[in-house]
Motif scaffolding. Structure first.
Motif, short mmCIF file in Angstrom:
data_model
loop_
_atom_site.label_atom_id
_atom_site.label_comp_id
_atom_site.label_asym_id
_atom_site.label_seq_id
_atom_site.Cartn_x
_atom_site.Cartn_y
_atom_site.Cartn_z
N ARG A 120 11.65 11.94 0.88
CA ARG A 120 10.91 12.28 2.11
C ARG A 120 9.97 11.18 2.56
NH1 ARG A 120 9.91 18.64 2.41
NH2 ARG A 120 12.08 19.19 2.12
N GLY A 121 10.17 10.00 2.02
CA GLY A 121 9.37 8.85 2.48
C GLY A 121 8.16 8.59 1.60
N LEU A 122 7.54 7.44 1.91
CA LEU A 122 6.39 6.98 1.13
C LEU A 122 5.10 7.25 1.88
CD1 LEU A 122 8.29 3.76 0.36
CD2 LEU A 122 7.37 5.16 -1.48
N THR A 123 3.99 7.24 1.14
CA THR A 123 2.68 7.45 1.76
C THR A 123 1.90 6.15 1.73
OG1 THR A 123 2.71 9.69 0.88
CG2 THR A 123 0.57 8.85 1.63
N ARG A 124 1.26 5.82 2.88
CA ARG A 124 0.44 4.60 2.91
C ARG A 124 -0.96 4.95 2.46
NH1 ARG A 124 0.94 -0.31 5.10
NH2 ARG A 124 2.95 0.27 5.99
N ALA A 155 11.95 8.82 -3.52
CA ALA A 155 11.08 9.43 -2.51
C ALA A 155 11.91 9.82 -1.29
CB ALA A 155 9.98 8.46 -2.12
N THR A 157 4.64 15.39 -0.25
CA THR A 157 4.62 15.39 1.22
C THR A 157 4.43 16.79 1.80
OG1 THR A 157 7.02 15.50 1.15
CG2 THR A 157 6.03 13.32 1.47
N ARG A 172 0.81 -1.22 0.00
CA ARG A 172 0.00 0.00 0.00
C ARG A 172 0.84 1.27 0.00
NH1 ARG A 172 -5.39 -0.79 1.11
NH2 ARG A 172 -5.96 -2.89 1.75
N LEU A 173 2.13 1.12 -0.11
CA LEU A 173 2.99 2.31 -0.08
C LEU A 173 3.19 2.87 -1.49
CD1 LEU A 173 5.76 1.17 2.42
CD2 LEU A 173 3.88 2.74 2.86
N ILE A 174 2.98 4.16 -1.65
CA ILE A 174 3.27 4.79 -2.93
C ILE A 174 3.93 6.15 -2.69
CG2 ILE A 174 1.40 3.69 -4.23
CD1 ILE A 174 -0.10 6.38 -4.02
N VAL A 175 4.44 6.73 -3.76
CA VAL A 175 5.08 8.05 -3.65
C VAL A 175 4.04 9.13 -3.97
CG1 VAL A 175 6.88 9.56 -4.58
CG2 VAL A 175 7.31 7.11 -4.33
N LEU A 176 3.84 10.00 -2.99
CA LEU A 176 2.94 11.14 -3.17
C LEU A 176 3.64 12.39 -2.61
CD1 LEU A 176 -0.55 9.72 -2.05
CD2 LEU A 176 0.10 10.43 -4.35
N PHE A 198 7.42 5.24 -8.30
CA PHE A 198 6.20 5.48 -7.50
C PHE A 198 5.75 4.33 -6.62
CE2 PHE A 198 5.61 8.23 -11.34
CZ PHE A 198 5.70 9.45 -10.68
N PHE A 228 14.31 3.85 -3.68
CA PHE A 228 13.32 4.81 -3.19
C PHE A 228 13.90 5.85 -2.22
CE2 PHE A 228 10.53 2.09 -5.42
CZ PHE A 228 9.50 2.93 -5.81
#
Lengths: 75, 493
Positions: free
Chosen positions: B486-490, B484, A9, A3-7, B414, B480
């Motif tokens: 600044r980290g990933l979003t769940r 990314a 921040t 469920r982790l993706i790059v969005l 991504f 990553f």
């Protein structure tokens, strides 16, 4: 991990993403349908003027993006 | 055309391009992949700007685009828009690709794919199939170059000889200086094209209307052929859906030479700065397209639309300007074919031959340089001389395929969960759909075949990725940290 993706921040990051999407929408259907008229603006067809507006808007958005990236210092 | 000036001017251009290309080496050894392949990651923002700009402005700008304006009208501007969108793509992805290259030692797109998915087979597959579109593109540009020499020499240089001459010139400086030659010659060619396009365009407008404003041309088109000023264009075949899906498919076609260009930059910031100003270069398209519109009235019986600018120039422009047009068009063809030839050779050596034959980096570096010769003279030259009718079809399938590699990049930038098998399944299905809908049932419902391919490719990629093992966590984390920072979003929880 599934469920982790790059969005984005940050608010600035989201703003840039929205600007990129808006640019792509401006050059494609349905927006392009609104300027699909056989009229001239400053001696050029409306579609040509619109195309170059979109093209130069890309430069402006990337210039703003550069300021954000360099301010936040993330390469 | 009896004057020797057009041919002389065109040949002077070729001599200057060769000189610049040869001098680009500046005494360096070119036997390493880092030097010959990505110019030691040294290019500054101005060189990179002109390298990418000239590489993307092919003979299409001087021949195809005016031909489209002549036969279809305003629909041709989809090209200018997608080129500007490619700058957005370069702005976002370019710096990350550069960091991958710098930190992990990648010199090709396929080596990045191979590394991310820990699968040399997937890297080799990507390299081989990307080569189809790349070679077809280089062949088309070579045909354009030979045609220019044929016209400028008044038929004295036949097409076969033109093909051999152009390829021989490129081979000499490409072998000697690699990506540095491409950078320097593209910079020269980029400036030349901009000057020639505007000089020819303004002169043509003056000869057609008596003034320098484009308004006179478009007022006449509006009054007599207004269908040229709107979609679906005079041919009736550029619908909104084809316009939109062509732009989207072109945007997501990460062609290997572009990837190599990004990795040749001196820093991530350099790419961002070059990409920012890249759309400004596409004003080069406008004056050439205007000449296409002038042709609607002055050359109504033209049998080949893509010769409209050359025909108009030979009938109405001074010989010096005709020569400059020849040089500019040749510059456009050469600047676009060089990166594709270089990239095929680089990727075939690095991503196919090196893993199969277990070669060292030193041997692979030498092999990459030598490989341009068989690629040019045993593949590109015979194809360009034969001019197979299916070449445009091969190119369309090849470019359609390029967009089908999108899952590999989604997994790189991504989505960490993307798996090797998911990417392979997506690519294979997308490729089959694109091939079928380009050859058997072209572009159903006016939607680009590559877009149909993506619509099936992406769900299959996601489904298979979720069902099969992910790539080693350490590798994913390594990628990553750059994609990314600044980290990933769940999502969904």
């Amino acid at each position: 991990m599934r469920r982790l993706i790059v969005l984005p921040t940050s608010r600035a990051g989201w703003g840039l993403l929205i600007a990129f999407v808006a640019l792509v929408m401006a050059g494609t259907w349905p927006v392009i349908g609104l300027v699909n008229r056989a009229t001239l603006v400053l001696g050029l067809p409306l579609m040509v003027v619109w195309s170059y507006l979109v093209i130069f808007a890309c430069v402006v958005v990337m210039l703003i993006g550069n300021r954000i990236v360099e301010r936040d210092d993330h390469e | 055309m009896n004057s020797p000036w057009p041919l002389l001017i065109t040949l002077v251009y070729v001599a200057i391009a060769m000189l610049i290309g040869l001098r680009a080496r500046a005494g360096r050894s070119m036997n390493s992949l880092e030097e010959w392949g990505v110019a030691g990651r040294s290019m500054g923002p101005v060189t990179l700007y002109l390298l990418i700009a000239a590489g993307s402005v092919s003979a299409y700008t001087f021949m195809g685009a005016p031909g489209w304006a002549y036969s279809k009208g305003i629909a041709v501007f989809y090209v200018a828009i997608y080129l500007a969108y490619l700058a957005l793509v370069a702005w976002y992805f370019g710096p990350k690709v550069w960091q991958f290259g710098e930190q992990f030692g990648h010199v090709t797109q396929a080596s990045a794919i191979s590394d991310r998915y820990q699968s040399p087979a997937l890297g080799a597959l990507a390299a081989l199939v990307m080569a189809i579109g790349s070679i077809a593109y280089a062949v088309l540009q070579t045909i354009g170059s030979a045609y220019i020499l044929f016209v400028m020499s008044g038929g004295l240089i036949p097409i076969w000889l033109g093909v051999v001459l152009v390829l021989a010139c490129i081979a000499v400086y490409l072998y000697a200086s690699g990506q540095r030659a491409i950078g320097r010659t593209n910079a020269f060619q980029g400036v030349l094209m901009l000057i020639v396009a505007w000089a020819v365009g303004l002169w043509a407008v003056h000869s057609a209307t008596g003034g320098l404003s484009f308004a006179g041309v478009f007022e006449r088109v509006q009054a007599e052929h207004s269908e040229f000023l709107t979609l679906p264009g005079a041919g009736g075949d550029m619908s909104f859906s084809f316009w939109t899906t062509s732009i989207i498919v072109s945007m997501f076609s990460f062609m290997p030479p572009v990837w190599t260009q990004w990795m040749s930059a001196s820093s991530a910031r350099t790419i961002r700065r070059s990409a920012t100003w890249l759309p400004t270069y596409y004003v080069v398209i406008l004056p050439m397209v205007v000449v296409g519109f002038i042709g609607i009235f002055t050359l109504p019986e033209l049998s080949r639309a893509d010769t409209v600018v050359l025909e108009y120039a030979m009938q109405h422009l001074p010989v010096v300007l005709v020569g400059l047009l020849g040089a500019g068009t040749l510059a456009a063809s050469m600047s676009s074919s060089e990166p594709f030839i270089h990239s095929v050779s680089l990727s075939f050596s690095k991503d196919v031959l090196q893993p199969v034959l277990k070669l060292s980096d030193a041997v692979t570096g030498k092999l990459a340089r030598l490989l341009i010769l068989p690629i040019m003279f045993l593949v590109i030259a015979p194809l360009a001389i034969a001019e197979p009718g299916s070449l445009v079809m091969i190119l369309l399938v090849g470019l359609g395929f390029a967009s089908q590699v999108l899952p590999a990049f989604i997994g790189m930038f991504f989505w960490p969960r993307a798996s090797r098998l998911g990417v392979m399944a997506g690519i294979v299905v997308g490729f089959l759909i694109t091939t079928a809908l380009t050859t058997l049932w072209p572009h159903p419902m006016g939607i680009h075949a590559g877009f149909w391919g993506l619509m099936l490719n992406l769900p299959i990629f996601i489904a298979i990725s979720l069902m099969t093992p992910a790539t080693n966590a350490e590798v994913v984390e390594r990628f990553f940290r750059i994609a990314a920072p600044r980290g990933l979003t769940r999502i969904g929880q």
